[in-house]
Design an enzyme around this catalytic site. Structure first.
Site, mmCIF file in Angstrom:
data_model
loop_
_atom_site.group_PDB
_atom_site.id
_atom_site.type_symbol
_atom_site.label_atom_id
_atom_site.label_comp_id
_atom_site.label_asym_id
_atom_site.label_seq_id
_atom_site.Cartn_x
_atom_site.Cartn_y
_atom_site.Cartn_z
ATOM 1 N N ARG A 165 -13.768 -3.437 -16.915
ATOM 2 C CA ARG A 165 -14.139 -4.721 -17.540
ATOM 3 C C ARG A 165 -15.408 -4.608 -18.374
ATOM 4 N NH1 ARG A 165 -12.753 -8.420 -12.334
ATOM 5 N NH2 ARG A 165 -10.551 -8.693 -12.801
ATOM 6 N N LYS A 185 6.273 -12.446 -4.179
ATOM 7 C CA LYS A 185 6.773 -13.793 -3.844
ATOM 8 C C LYS A 185 7.364 -14.542 -5.022
ATOM 9 C CE LYS A 185 3.543 -14.945 -0.169
ATOM 10 N NZ LYS A 185 2.350 -15.772 0.032
ATOM 11 N N GLY A 232 -2.068 -8.693 -12.769
ATOM 12 C CA GLY A 232 -2.140 -8.111 -11.435
ATOM 13 C C GLY A 232 -1.603 -6.706 -11.263
ATOM 14 N N GLY A 286 -5.000 -13.366 -13.405
ATOM 15 C CA GLY A 286 -4.654 -14.782 -13.251
ATOM 16 C C GLY A 286 -4.571 -15.492 -14.592
HETATM 17 P P1 AMP Z 1 2.260 -9.629 -6.844
HETATM 18 O O1 AMP Z 1 0.777 -9.707 -6.604
HETATM 19 O O2 AMP Z 1 2.976 -10.893 -6.566
HETATM 20 O O3 AMP Z 1 2.579 -9.061 -8.199
HETATM 21 O O4 AMP Z 1 2.838 -8.650 -5.744
HETATM 22 C C1 AMP Z 1 2.463 -7.307 -5.696
HETATM 23 C C2 AMP Z 1 2.729 -6.791 -4.325
HETATM 24 O O5 AMP Z 1 4.107 -6.936 -4.023
HETATM 25 C C3 AMP Z 1 2.414 -5.326 -4.196
HETATM 26 O O6 AMP Z 1 1.343 -5.162 -3.321
HETATM 27 C C4 AMP Z 1 3.699 -4.712 -3.668
HETATM 28 O O7 AMP Z 1 3.476 -3.790 -2.642
HETATM 29 C C5 AMP Z 1 4.445 -5.908 -3.129
HETATM 30 N N1 AMP Z 1 5.889 -5.674 -3.105
HETATM 31 C C6 AMP Z 1 6.671 -5.258 -4.111
HETATM 32 N N2 AMP Z 1 7.943 -5.095 -3.719
HETATM 33 C C7 AMP Z 1 7.988 -5.424 -2.412
HETATM 34 C C8 AMP Z 1 9.016 -5.454 -1.435
HETATM 35 N N3 AMP Z 1 10.272 -5.101 -1.753
HETATM 36 N N4 AMP Z 1 8.705 -5.835 -0.195
HETATM 37 C C9 AMP Z 1 7.425 -6.178 0.116
HETATM 38 N N5 AMP Z 1 6.415 -6.185 -0.768
HETATM 39 C C10 AMP Z 1 6.673 -5.805 -2.020
#
Ligand code: AMP
Length: 399
Positions: free
Chosen positions: A36, A201, A357, A380
């Site tokens: 950054r 999620k 992210g 974000g």
């Molecule tokens: P996000 O911050 O929503 O982009 O989520 C990223 C996180 O999702 C990472 O730390 C990944 O390890 C997790 N992730 C990705 N695929 C899976 C999965 N199939 N099951 C559980 N966690 C996951």
């Protein structure tokens, strides 16, 4: 040429909001990742080269009640000086008040002053006008180069704008690059336009998917969130990640996509594991027939093949979120393969943007950051941009 590049800052004091919210080692307080800070250097350098002076303001961490040594921006001074080729960086141990005002007023052409952490004042996050006005008095012009906080209406990122006439408000070079890249995807995308959405999620990504349903031709859904979609379609997902309260949302997204003629691609198969651990036993399975006691932790080889084909045919690619648990070696193949496909499509002329992210962490980890068109520095902020929201830090400069 942009407004910032066209402007000559000679003999002006540029008050620049930067994002120096860098991670520090807990014990040594050394900077562990200076991305950054590096990203703000071209903006600083341009003002200095013009013969202007620079007053930098930023936040660092989340101080609770006033000043705390571990959140002091004094820990940044030496490194910033190094990145500016050994230039002296003056430091004011308060961002407003007598010392800041005096040091700022004495600053000569070509000199740099860094102010102490803005968030040592609650007024910063509250967007307090009186606080913003005090800050504004330090500079002749205001430059917003803090894309990472552009989604916040804080005193230094947005409210301060009202104390500068429009011609004295600028985006810095980083902010310009981020906005241009996002606009290229959101409003000037050449089709086919594929959005790759992954991560943990569905609930975090509903708004971005809904906005992209209006713009993309193809949406690839991978990562943990794919299993909520699988279950919603009647699949068996074993103990894979699932948000049962979002099954209806998933169905609605699939229906909307159909009505709008957007192709949604879910992973046909998955790499499955018998526990959430780096040393788990693994296998591959259709994503809608995962045995009990097993969970999908990465997209499988068939999914990789299908997703890669879609990506390689695209002229615009947006990527947000990993395809699997890429932090563990056994489950990073899918994310890596997607990075390769995005790099290949970029080489064939597509515009690709990786933003928000963990997909950014993934392309950096795999060394693909210079093989895509743009990697966003704002997690974000970029996510909210793609959700279709107006970012206060951008609106403040433009309005
Ligand atoms: P996000 O911050 O929503 O982009 O989520 C990223 C996180 O999702 C990472 O730390 C990944 O390890 C997790 N992730 C990705 N695929 C899976 C999965 N199939 N099951 C559980 N966690 C996951």
């Amino acid at each position: 040429m942009s407004k910032f590049s066209n402007h000559n800052f000679a003999n002006q004091k540029a008050l620049i909001r930067v994002d120096f919210n860098v991670p520090l080692d807990k014990t040594t307080l050394e900077i562990t990742d200076d991305t950054r800070i590096k990203a703000a250097i071209p903006t600083i350098q341009k003002v200095l080269n013009d013969g202007g002076s620079v007053i930098l303001m930023s936040h660092l961490g989340r101080p609770k009640e006033g000043p705390e040594d571990k959140y002091s921006l004094k820990h940044i001074v030496n490194h910033l000086s190094k990145l500016l080729g050994g230039k002296t960086v003056f430091f004011a141990n308060d961002c407003i008040g007598e010392q800041a005002t005096l040091t700022a007023s004495m600053l000569k052409a070509g000199e740099v002053l860094l102010l102490e952490n803005l968030r040592f004042y609650k007024e910063e996050e509250k967007g307090d006008e009186a606080f913003a006005q005090k800050l504004s008095k330090l500079g002749d012009v205001w430059v917003n180069d803090a894309f990472g906080t552009a989604h916040r209406a804080h005193a230094s990122t947005a409210i301060i704008a009202k104390f500068f006439p429009k011609e004295k408000r600028f985006f810095g070079l980083l902010m310009e690059a981020e906005v241009n890249a996002a606009e290229q995807v959101l409003h000037k995308a050449q089709k086919p336009f594929t959005a790759i959405i992954g991560g943990a999620k569905v609930s975090d990504k509903i708004l971005i998917i809904e906005n992209l349903l209006e713009k993309a031709t193809d949406i690839i859904i991978g990562g943990g969130m794919a299993y909520t979609f699988m279950k919603a379609r009647g699949g068996k997902i074993g103990s894979s990640l699932c948000e049962d309260d979002r099954l209806q949302t998933a169905i609605e997204i699939l229906e909307k996509a159909k009505a709008k003629n957007v192709s949604i691609h879910l992973p046909e198969d998955s790499v499955i594991a018998d526990k959430f651990a780096a040393d788990a036993n693994t296998n591959t399975s259709p994503s809608d027939a995962i045995p009990d006691g097993w969970m999908g932790l990465d997209i499988g080889p068939k999914a990789v093949g299908i997703f890669s084909e879609v990506i390689k045919k695209s002229k615009t690619v947006l990527w947000n979120g990993p395809m699997g648990v890429f932090e563990m070696q056994k489950f990073q193949t899918g994310t890596k393969a997607i990075a390769i496909a995005v790099a290949e499509s970029t080489q064939s002329g597509a515009f690709s943007l990786v933003g928000g992210g963990d997909s950014v962490a993934a392309v950096n980890q795999f060394g693909f950051n210079d093989k895509v068109s743009y990697v966003s520095t704002g997690g974000g902020a970029m996510l909210e941009y793609f959700e279709g929201k107006i970012l206060p830090g951008i609106a403040a400069v433009n309005e």
